[in-house]
Each structure stands twice: as structure tokens, then as C-alpha cells.
Write a protein that holds these residues in place. Structure first.
Motif, short mmCIF file in Angstrom:
data_model
loop_
_atom_site.label_atom_id
_atom_site.label_comp_id
_atom_site.label_asym_id
_atom_site.label_seq_id
_atom_site.Cartn_x
_atom_site.Cartn_y
_atom_site.Cartn_z
N VAL A 1 0.85 -1.19 0.00
CA VAL A 1 0.00 0.00 0.00
C VAL A 1 0.88 1.24 0.00
CG1 VAL A 1 -1.72 1.30 1.30
CG2 VAL A 1 -1.96 -1.17 1.07
N SER A 2 1.99 1.19 0.71
CA SER A 2 2.91 2.33 0.75
C SER A 2 3.47 2.62 -0.64
CB SER A 2 4.07 2.07 1.71
OG SER A 2 3.58 1.89 3.01
N HIS B 1 -7.15 -4.93 2.70
CA HIS B 1 -6.21 -5.90 2.15
C HIS B 1 -4.90 -6.04 2.92
CE1 HIS B 1 -8.58 -6.47 -1.47
NE2 HIS B 1 -8.74 -5.18 -1.53
N GLY B 2 -4.65 -5.18 3.89
CA GLY B 2 -3.37 -5.21 4.57
C GLY B 2 -2.32 -4.48 3.74
N GLU B 3 -1.07 -4.61 4.14
CA GLU B 3 0.01 -3.87 3.46
C GLU B 3 0.30 -4.40 2.06
OE1 GLU B 3 3.09 -1.16 2.72
OE2 GLU B 3 1.47 -1.10 4.19
N ARG B 4 0.18 -5.70 1.84
CA ARG B 4 0.52 -6.30 0.56
C ARG B 4 -0.72 -6.40 -0.33
NH1 ARG B 4 5.09 -6.39 -2.03
NH2 ARG B 4 6.35 -6.66 -0.19
N VAL B 5 -0.69 -5.82 -1.51
CA VAL B 5 -1.83 -5.85 -2.43
C VAL B 5 -1.49 -6.83 -3.54
CG1 VAL B 5 -3.26 -4.48 -3.98
CG2 VAL B 5 -2.38 -3.47 -1.88
N GLU B 6 -2.37 -7.78 -3.78
CA GLU B 6 -2.06 -8.86 -4.72
C GLU B 6 -2.03 -8.44 -6.19
OE1 GLU B 6 -0.90 -11.84 -3.89
OE2 GLU B 6 -1.01 -11.11 -1.84
#
Length: 168
Positions: free
Chosen positions: A11-12, A51-56
Motif C-alpha cells: 500500500v505504501s 487488504h493489509g500492506e501487501r496488495v495482490e
């Protein structure tokens, strides 16, 4: 910065790569930079919560962010309309020196003319010409058909042209 071969973005990374474009989109819809930045920040916060920090998949994340920005801008505009019903309209402050540098006279005229369009027409034009989205992406973002996007864009351009001609 996000690199496509490096795996799913965080996301960052998405924030650093796409925040400015999303803020520009929001500014065109809500006509207020501070509110636009809040709208975009809220969209990224919602993406992180979902989705949390990791986006698929980046395409889905960007579509989600654009839709979240457009929907939040609609909410802002609804709240403004409601507030205007209870308070007298105020004269906008004179543009700051920074805004004068950023927006030349032609841009100010177009922005003023955009403000006279219906919300849906303004959304379609902003997504098409300022965010460079395809008709399919606009249709997905706004939840309408591609045919509707085409007809709304055509009517919006006609209206915008008439408004600008009247100003000349």
C-alpha cells in the motif's frame, strides 16, 4: 517506488506512485485541495484495512482506489449541499499565490465551467480527460455501462463548450 517485476506492491508503494494523480482527480471533483487530500487519504486507509500492506494485483487496487475517491467525493458534495441548505453560501476566498501559479486563466475558466455541469457529467469528464481512464475503466469506476459513459461524455462536452462560449 513500485516496480512491476518485484511482486505485489505494498500500500505504501501504491501511495507513493499514485497519490498525486488521485489527489488531482479528487480536486477536480470537490474543487478543494485540502478536502481532496483527505478523500485520497481515506481511500488508501480503506485499502489498507481491507487488504493489509501487501496488495495482490495492482489493477484491482487502483480501480478500488479510483472508485473509493469518486464515491468519497460524491459524499463530500452531498454534505456540502446539505450544509448550504442550513447556512448562507459564502464567497470563496481569493486564490492563493500558489493556486494562481498552478492554475492559469484558461484552467480557471474550465474549472468554473466544470462546476456548472451536473455531478455525473463532471465525473465522466474528469475521469476521462484528467485521469486518462478508458471508457471501460470509467464505467467500472462509476458503476455504469460503457454506452452511458460515451453518451454522458458527449453531452458533457457539448454543455462545457456552450458554457465556455457564453463566457467569451
Amino acid at each position: 517506488m513500485y516496480e512491476p517485476d518485484a511482486g505485489p506492491p505494498t500500500v505504501s508503494e501504491l501511495y507513493h506512485a499514485h497519490r498525486l494523480a488521485l489527489v488531482r482527480l479528487a480536486v477536480m471533483l470537490v474543487d478543494d485541495r485540502a478536502t481532496a487530500e483527505d478523500v485520497v487519504q481515506d481511500a488508501f486507509t480503506a485499502l489498507y484495512r481491507r487488504h493489509g500492506e501487501r496488495v495482490e494485483e495492482i489493477d484491482n487496487a487502483l480501480a478500488y482506489l479510483r472508485t473509493a475517491v469518486v464515491n468519497a467525493a460524491r459524499s463530500v458534495l452531498r454534505r456540502r449541499r446539505t450544509a448550504r441548505g442550513y447556512t448562507p453560501p459564502h464567497e470563496p476566498d481569493a486564490p492563493s499565490a500558489e493556486e494562481r501559479v498552478v492554475l492559469d486563466e484558461e484552467h480557471r475558466e474550465v474549472l468554473a465551467a466544470l462546476g456548472q455541469l451536473t455531478v455525473r457529467r463532471r465525473e465522466v469528464l474528469v475521469l476521462r480527460y484528467w485521469s486518462d481512464l478508458t471508457e471501460a475503466e470509467i464505467a467500472t469506476t462509476l458503476g455504469i455501462s460503457r454506452g452511458s459513459v460515451k453518451s454522458i461524455a458527449s453531452r458533457a462536452l457539448d454543455s462545457l463548450e456552450k458554457i465556455l462560449e457564453e463566457r467569451a
